[in-house]
Design a protein around this motif. Sequence first.
Motif, PDB file in Angstrom:
ATOM      1  N   LYS B 159       0.827  -1.208   0.000  1.00  0.00           N
ATOM      2  CA  LYS B 159       0.000   0.000   0.000  1.00  0.00           C
ATOM      3  C   LYS B 159       0.864   1.263   0.000  1.00  0.00           C
ATOM      4  O   LYS B 159       0.526   2.272  -0.615  1.00  0.00           O
ATOM      5  CB  LYS B 159      -0.900   0.016   1.240  1.00  0.00           C
ATOM      6  CG  LYS B 159      -2.140  -0.852   1.084  1.00  0.00           C
ATOM      7  CD  LYS B 159      -2.982  -0.328  -0.040  1.00  0.00           C
ATOM      8  CE  LYS B 159      -4.439  -0.679   0.096  1.00  0.00           C
ATOM      9  NZ  LYS B 159      -5.166  -0.237  -1.128  1.00  0.00           N
ATOM     10  N   GLN B 162       2.755   1.466  -3.620  1.00  0.00           N
ATOM     11  CA  GLN B 162       1.903   1.271  -4.791  1.00  0.00           C
ATOM     12  C   GLN B 162       2.015   2.430  -5.787  1.00  0.00           C
ATOM     13  O   GLN B 162       2.162   2.218  -6.994  1.00  0.00           O
ATOM     14  CB  GLN B 162       0.464   1.174  -4.281  1.00  0.00           C
ATOM     15  CG  GLN B 162      -0.487   0.451  -5.174  1.00  0.00           C
ATOM     16  CD  GLN B 162      -1.852   0.337  -4.491  1.00  0.00           C
ATOM     17  OE1 GLN B 162      -2.099   0.966  -3.457  1.00  0.00           O
ATOM     18  NE2 GLN B 162      -2.723  -0.460  -5.058  1.00  0.00           N
ATOM     19  N   GLU B 163       1.976   3.664  -5.254  1.00  0.00           N
ATOM     20  CA  GLU B 163       1.908   4.850  -6.115  1.00  0.00           C
ATOM     21  C   GLU B 163       3.174   5.088  -6.943  1.00  0.00           C
ATOM     22  O   GLU B 163       3.151   5.835  -7.903  1.00  0.00           O
ATOM     23  CB  GLU B 163       1.628   6.089  -5.258  1.00  0.00           C
ATOM     24  CG  GLU B 163       2.636   6.243  -4.143  1.00  0.00           C
ATOM     25  CD  GLU B 163       2.333   7.427  -3.217  1.00  0.00           C
ATOM     26  OE1 GLU B 163       2.246   8.550  -3.738  1.00  0.00           O
ATOM     27  OE2 GLU B 163       2.203   7.214  -1.984  1.00  0.00           O
ATOM     28  N   TYR B 164       4.307   4.427  -6.554  1.00  0.00           N
ATOM     29  CA  TYR B 164       5.566   4.743  -7.237  1.00  0.00           C
ATOM     30  C   TYR B 164       5.792   3.911  -8.492  1.00  0.00           C
ATOM     31  O   TYR B 164       6.840   3.966  -9.111  1.00  0.00           O
ATOM     32  CB  TYR B 164       6.748   4.600  -6.278  1.00  0.00           C
ATOM     33  CG  TYR B 164       6.611   5.533  -5.104  1.00  0.00           C
ATOM     34  CD1 TYR B 164       6.798   6.903  -5.275  1.00  0.00           C
ATOM     35  CD2 TYR B 164       6.245   5.052  -3.861  1.00  0.00           C
ATOM     36  CE1 TYR B 164       6.629   7.774  -4.215  1.00  0.00           C
ATOM     37  CE2 TYR B 164       6.080   5.914  -2.791  1.00  0.00           C
ATOM     38  CZ  TYR B 164       6.275   7.277  -2.973  1.00  0.00           C
ATOM     39  OH  TYR B 164       6.109   8.126  -1.935  1.00  0.00           O
ATOM     40  N   ASN B 165       4.793   3.094  -8.819  1.00  0.00           N
ATOM     41  CA  ASN B 165       4.808   2.434 -10.116  1.00  0.00           C
ATOM     42  C   ASN B 165       6.058   1.572 -10.367  1.00  0.00           C
ATOM     43  O   ASN B 165       6.783   1.758 -11.335  1.00  0.00           O
ATOM     44  CB  ASN B 165       4.674   3.506 -11.214  1.00  0.00           C
ATOM     45  CG  ASN B 165       4.238   2.910 -12.539  1.00  0.00           C
ATOM     46  OD1 ASN B 165       3.633   1.831 -12.550  1.00  0.00           O
ATOM     47  ND2 ASN B 165       4.542   3.586 -13.623  1.00  0.00           N
TER      48      ASN B 165
END
Lengths: 205, 205
Positions: B159, B162-165
Motif C-alpha cells: 500500500k 503502490q503509487e511509485y509504479n
Amino acid sequence: MEFSSKLLENAVNEMSQLPGIGKRTALRLVLHMLRQPKAQTTALSQALMNMRTSIKFCKSCNNISDVELCEICANPNRDEGVICVVEDIRDVMAIENTSSFKGLYHVLGGKISPIDGIGPHDLNIVPLVEKVKSGTVKEIIFALSSTMEGDTTNFYIFKQIQEYNITTSTIARGISVGDELEYTDEITLGRSILNRVPFESSLKL
Amino acid sequence: MEFSSKLLENAVNEMSQLPGIGKRTALRLVLHMLRQPKAQTTALSQALMNMRTSIKFCKSCNNISDVELCEICANPNRDEGVICVVEDIRDVMAIENTSSFKGLYHVLGGKISPIDGIGPHDLNIVPLVEKVKSGTVKEIIFALSSTMEGDTTNFYIFKQIQEYNITTSTIARGISVGDELEYTDEITLGRSILNRVPFESSLKL
C-alpha cells in the motif's frame, strides 16, 4: 552456514559448543540476545565467568559450594555417621528435595565408564575410603543410577571399604509410585519381589 | 530448585532467560561448563559480550554486519534495482545459500503482529519506502513467510509503495520439490495451479 558478521559467527560457534545446542539453535539464541537489552547479555556473561572462576568444591563432600565447607557438611544437626554416595550435585538436590535423608553426602563427580575413558582414579573415591578408614562412618548408602556404570562403580567402592566392617546399602529399586505393574520391566519387577519390605514400613512415607 | 551455591544459582537463572531453555537444561549446560577448561567459558562470555557491544546493522539493508555497509550492499556486482524484503538475517542466509538471487536485501526485523504488540512503526519499513521514492528501485520481491502476519506485512508495504509504479512480486508458493501431491494442503495446491508456470521455465533450476 555463512555469516555476514564475524562477531555473530564467533558467538554462534561458542554457543554451539554446549551439549545439545546445534548451530541453528545457537543462532536463534544469539539473535534473541540481540533483541534484548544489552544488560541482559552482560548479566549472563558475568554470571558465567563468576561461576567458572570463583566456584569451590566442598573439601569434605566435593559438592559445589561457595565456601570451603558446604552448608550440609557444616550443619551440626546432620548425622556424619551416614554417607550417601552420589554422582553429582543434581542427585544431591534431588535427594535433599525429598527431606528424607539426614546424613551427609559424598559426590563422586561421575561414574566408572571405560567407554568414556573414565576410570576409578578420575573420580573422588580415595577421600571416601579415607573417611571410612578414619572410623566415624557407620553406614554407606550407594545412590548411583542403576546402570552398568553405576553398578560397576558401586562394586568398585564396595571392594575398597569391605574390610572396614561398616554397613553398606543401596537405595531400593522397585516400581515407581503410581506406575502400573503390567508395564514394568521384568528385572525391576523381579527385584521388587525379592527385596519386598514389611507392609508396615511401606506406610511410613 | 534449591542450590548449594549462589554463583551456580545465578548462572542457571541467567541461562534460563534464553528462549526454550528451562532451569533443568540450564543446570545441565552450566555443569558441563564446570567440567570443561576455564578458557572455554571465557571464550563464550567474551564472544557474547563482543557481539552484543560491537555488532552493527547495515545502514542500507539493516542486516547484521561488522561494518557500516554490509558485504552484500557494498558489492558492486549486485543489482541494486531489485530488493528482496525479508524478516531477519536467517532468511538472508537461507536465500544466499541458494545462489539464485543477485539483488539486494531489505531486512524488516520482524513482521506486523498486533498479538505480540508489533506494529508497522516497530519495523524497518520507512527506509524501504524512502529507497523506492529515490527512484533506483525497479522491483520489490516480498519474501516473508506465508502466514497471517507475513501477508499483513506484505500488504501494508504494498500500500505504501503502490503509487511509485514499480514491479512488486512475492516468492512462489507451491508444492515443495520431492513432496507428494496427495498430502499437500488444498490452499497450497490451489495456488500452485492458479499460479502455474510455463513448462520450459521449470527446467531452469
